[in-house]
Design a protein around this motif. Structure first.
Motif, PDB file in Angstrom:
ATOM      1  N   GLU A  18      79.890  39.015  -5.086  1.00 32.49           N
ATOM      2  CA  GLU A  18      80.064  37.715  -5.749  1.00 32.49           C
ATOM      3  C   GLU A  18      79.870  37.819  -7.262  1.00 32.49           C
ATOM      4  OE1 GLU A  18      81.420  34.149  -6.053  1.00 32.49           O
ATOM      5  OE2 GLU A  18      81.267  35.086  -4.095  1.00 32.49           O
ATOM      6  N   ASP A  19      79.014  38.740  -7.722  1.00 27.92           N
ATOM      7  CA  ASP A  19      78.735  38.874  -9.154  1.00 27.92           C
ATOM      8  C   ASP A  19      79.442  40.075  -9.791  1.00 27.92           C
ATOM      9  OD1 ASP A  19      77.270  40.836  -7.864  1.00 27.92           O
ATOM     10  OD2 ASP A  19      75.452  40.518  -9.045  1.00 27.92           O
ATOM     11  N   GLY A  33      82.688  37.650 -11.402  1.00 22.66           N
ATOM     12  CA  GLY A  33      82.644  36.820 -10.205  1.00 22.66           C
ATOM     13  C   GLY A  33      83.843  37.061  -9.301  1.00 22.66           C
TER      14      GLY A  33
END
Length: 116
Positions: A18-19, A33
């Motif tokens: 996700e990051d 992201g």
């Protein structure tokens, strides 16, 4: 590698955390992201469809030589050297280096791949 070459968006989009980040040093491309990276691959980055990756290791990390379909339709030509950072089986960073004549020569990689 298989997901990228097949441009299998379902498999490809399952890989980044996700990051995660996607960047191209010296150029104005830095994404952070999962949603932004996936959106880029489905939009502007879709020019990568039909590419051929060749796996290698660079700086001790997984990487691949990225070849785009040649404009003349005869094989593939260099596009980027892609370095991957991976933690717990998920991609945390993708860095694309576009100085292919210099970088590909360091790895003894051809500047053009023949058509299959």
């Amino acid at each position: 590698m298989r997901a990228f070459e097949a441009y299998d968006m379902e498999a490809l989009t399952a890989l980044p955390r996700e990051d995660a980040t996607l960047s191209t040093p010296l150029y104005d491309l830095w994404l952070r992201g999962h949603a932004d990276i996936v959106g880029w691959f489905q939009g502007v980055g879709s020019v990568c469809r039909g590419s051929r990756p060749l796996p290698l290791t660079a700086n001790g990390t997984p990487a691949f030589a990225h070849y785009h379909a040649a404009d003349d339709g005869a094989g593939h030509t260099t596009w980027a050297l892609m370095l991957l950072e991976i933690e717990s089986g998920r991609v945390t960073a993708i860095t694309a280096f576009l100085d292919t004549p210099r970088l590909f020569s360091l790895f003894d990689l051809p500047l053009r791949l023949p058509a299959r």
